[in-house]
Scaffold this motif. Structure first.
Motif, PDB file in Angstrom:
ATOM      1  N   HIS A 166       0.819  -1.220   0.000  1.00  0.00           N
ATOM      2  CA  HIS A 166       0.000   0.000   0.000  1.00  0.00           C
ATOM      3  C   HIS A 166       0.850   1.267   0.000  1.00  0.00           C
ATOM      4  O   HIS A 166       0.397   2.328  -0.390  1.00  0.00           O
ATOM      5  CB  HIS A 166      -0.928   0.019   1.224  1.00  0.00           C
ATOM      6  CG  HIS A 166      -1.991  -1.031   1.155  1.00  0.00           C
ATOM      7  ND1 HIS A 166      -2.145  -2.026   2.086  1.00  0.00           N
ATOM      8  CD2 HIS A 166      -2.946  -1.261   0.219  1.00  0.00           C
ATOM      9  CE1 HIS A 166      -3.150  -2.816   1.738  1.00  0.00           C
ATOM     10  NE2 HIS A 166      -3.647  -2.373   0.619  1.00  0.00           N
ATOM     11  N   GLN A 167       2.100   1.132   0.461  1.00  0.00           N
ATOM     12  CA  GLN A 167       2.982   2.314   0.535  1.00  0.00           C
ATOM     13  C   GLN A 167       3.554   2.711  -0.821  1.00  0.00           C
ATOM     14  O   GLN A 167       4.129   3.781  -0.968  1.00  0.00           O
ATOM     15  CB  GLN A 167       4.162   2.022   1.474  1.00  0.00           C
ATOM     16  CG  GLN A 167       3.760   1.719   2.903  1.00  0.00           C
ATOM     17  CD  GLN A 167       4.963   1.334   3.756  1.00  0.00           C
ATOM     18  OE1 GLN A 167       6.084   1.757   3.503  1.00  0.00           O
ATOM     19  NE2 GLN A 167       4.727   0.529   4.772  1.00  0.00           N
ATOM     20  N   ILE A 168       3.455   1.816  -1.812  1.00  0.00           N
ATOM     21  CA  ILE A 168       4.115   2.090  -3.099  1.00  0.00           C
ATOM     22  C   ILE A 168       3.369   3.162  -3.888  1.00  0.00           C
ATOM     23  O   ILE A 168       2.143   3.110  -4.032  1.00  0.00           O
ATOM     24  CB  ILE A 168       4.213   0.796  -3.945  1.00  0.00           C
ATOM     25  CG1 ILE A 168       5.136  -0.198  -3.245  1.00  0.00           C
ATOM     26  CG2 ILE A 168       4.707   1.098  -5.354  1.00  0.00           C
ATOM     27  CD1 ILE A 168       5.286  -1.517  -3.991  1.00  0.00           C
ATOM     28  N   THR A 169       4.145   4.128  -4.389  1.00  0.00           N
ATOM     29  CA  THR A 169       3.590   5.193  -5.242  1.00  0.00           C
ATOM     30  C   THR A 169       4.455   5.287  -6.509  1.00  0.00           C
ATOM     31  O   THR A 169       5.528   4.674  -6.563  1.00  0.00           O
ATOM     32  CB  THR A 169       3.624   6.565  -4.531  1.00  0.00           C
ATOM     33  OG1 THR A 169       4.989   7.029  -4.517  1.00  0.00           O
ATOM     34  CG2 THR A 169       3.077   6.498  -3.123  1.00  0.00           C
ATOM     35  N   PRO A 170       4.019   6.070  -7.508  1.00  0.00           N
ATOM     36  CA  PRO A 170       4.843   6.220  -8.715  1.00  0.00           C
ATOM     37  C   PRO A 170       6.256   6.741  -8.423  1.00  0.00           C
ATOM     38  O   PRO A 170       7.162   6.555  -9.245  1.00  0.00           O
ATOM     39  CB  PRO A 170       4.042   7.218  -9.557  1.00  0.00           C
ATOM     40  CG  PRO A 170       2.621   6.938  -9.168  1.00  0.00           C
ATOM     41  CD  PRO A 170       2.680   6.668  -7.679  1.00  0.00           C
ATOM     42  N   ALA A 171       6.462   7.356  -7.277  1.00  0.00           N
ATOM     43  CA  ALA A 171       7.803   7.860  -6.943  1.00  0.00           C
ATOM     44  C   ALA A 171       8.769   6.722  -6.611  1.00  0.00           C
ATOM     45  O   ALA A 171       9.977   6.950  -6.442  1.00  0.00           O
ATOM     46  CB  ALA A 171       7.714   8.818  -5.754  1.00  0.00           C
ATOM     47  N   ASP A 172       8.265   5.506  -6.517  1.00  0.00           N
ATOM     48  CA  ASP A 172       9.110   4.383  -6.106  1.00  0.00           C
ATOM     49  C   ASP A 172       9.754   3.601  -7.252  1.00  0.00           C
ATOM     50  O   ASP A 172      10.376   2.568  -7.012  1.00  0.00           O
ATOM     51  CB  ASP A 172       8.309   3.427  -5.211  1.00  0.00           C
ATOM     52  CG  ASP A 172       7.983   4.073  -3.877  1.00  0.00           C
ATOM     53  OD1 ASP A 172       8.904   4.647  -3.273  1.00  0.00           O
ATOM     54  OD2 ASP A 172       6.809   4.039  -3.470  1.00  0.00           O
ATOM     55  N   SER A 173       9.596   4.085  -8.483  1.00  0.00           N
ATOM     56  CA  SER A 173      10.385   3.480  -9.562  1.00  0.00           C
ATOM     57  C   SER A 173      11.848   3.778  -9.285  1.00  0.00           C
ATOM     58  O   SER A 173      12.182   4.879  -8.842  1.00  0.00           O
ATOM     59  CB  SER A 173      10.033   4.096 -10.910  1.00  0.00           C
ATOM     60  OG  SER A 173       8.738   3.728 -11.273  1.00  0.00           O
TER      61      SER A 173
END
Ligand code: B16
Ligand code: MG
Length: 216
Positions: free
Chosen positions: A83-90
């Motif tokens: 749930h913590q993953i966002t597009p900033a995590d690439s």
């Protein structure tokens, strides 16, 4: 040889879910009374959930029903972290690299051991890039068998010798080489057998550089 497709591993190549895998396995290990360190976790990179449990147990016997319960427990904990993953995590350079590949008309596929791969790619908002998505449900034999990458190449309609695989784990590099793919090893550990190795991942690698050497 003209390169027509790029096939990317997920964990360690597109994003870094290894820490979440570690935290979830660590919690399970604590619950069942097994010692588990970050060094132990390095042995689980790129291998299936079942093989990961086997390595975590270090030879401790387990019946099938219990193994299923433990794998489910680990996955439930892991999915909470997702749930913590966002597009900033690439990982650095990933989006630019995918953009460049797409501009060249290179077909793009995913070849991940994870049964959660689709969910992760959706959370990263990268789904539009992928024409084929191979995950932990796609084939019976996991990496280091070449089956998954061959399955993805088949979906893309490209033979293995016209595709490049990007991998961060020994099991994945072995799988790609066995399948007859041109192979890029990313990172420092266990990827030396690849045709090209980049320690800093996709950060400074260019599509041109890959095409130049792989099309050789
Ligand atoms: P799941 P990859 C792999 O991802 C991970 O590196 C590995 O640690 C994990 O056990 C495996 O996926 C299965 O994941 O439990 O979510 O099905 O590197 O092949 O993208
Ligand atoms: Mg990986």
């Amino acid at each position: 040889m003209t390169i027509k497709a790029f096939i990317f591993d997920l964990d360690g190549v597109i994003t870094d879910t290894a820490e979440f895998h570690f935290l979830a396995w660590k919690q399970l290990a604590d619950e069942i009374g097994v010692s588990f360190t970050r060094e132990d976790n390095d042995q689980l990179r790129g291998v299936s959930r079942r093989e990961s449990l086997k390595r975590l147990l270090k030879g401790r016997p387990v019946d099938e029903a219990t193994a299923e319960v433990w794998m489910q427990r680990k996955n439930d904990i892991y999915r909470e972290f997702l749930h913590q993953i966002t597009p900033a995590d690439s990982l650095p350079g990933v989006v630019h690299f995918l953009d460049e590949a797409r501009k060249r008309g290179i077909l793009i596929g995913l070849g991940s051991a994870s049964k959660n791969a689709r969910d992760v790619i959706e959370r990263l908002k990268l789904m539009d890039y992928f024409e084929a998505l191979g995950d932990g449900y796609s084939v019976v034999n996991p990496k280091p068998a070449p089956d998954l990458f061959i399955w993805v190449a088949g979906r893309l309609g490209v033979p293995p010798n016209e595709a490049v695989v990007f991998e961060d784990a020994e099991a994945g590099v072995d799988a790609a080489l066995k399948g007859g793919f041109w192979t890029v090893g990313l990172g420092r550990a266990g990827v030396n057998a690849a045709h090209l190795v980049k320690e800093d991942g996709l950060k400074t690698l260019t599509v041109d550089a890959v095409l130049e050497v792989a099309s050789g």
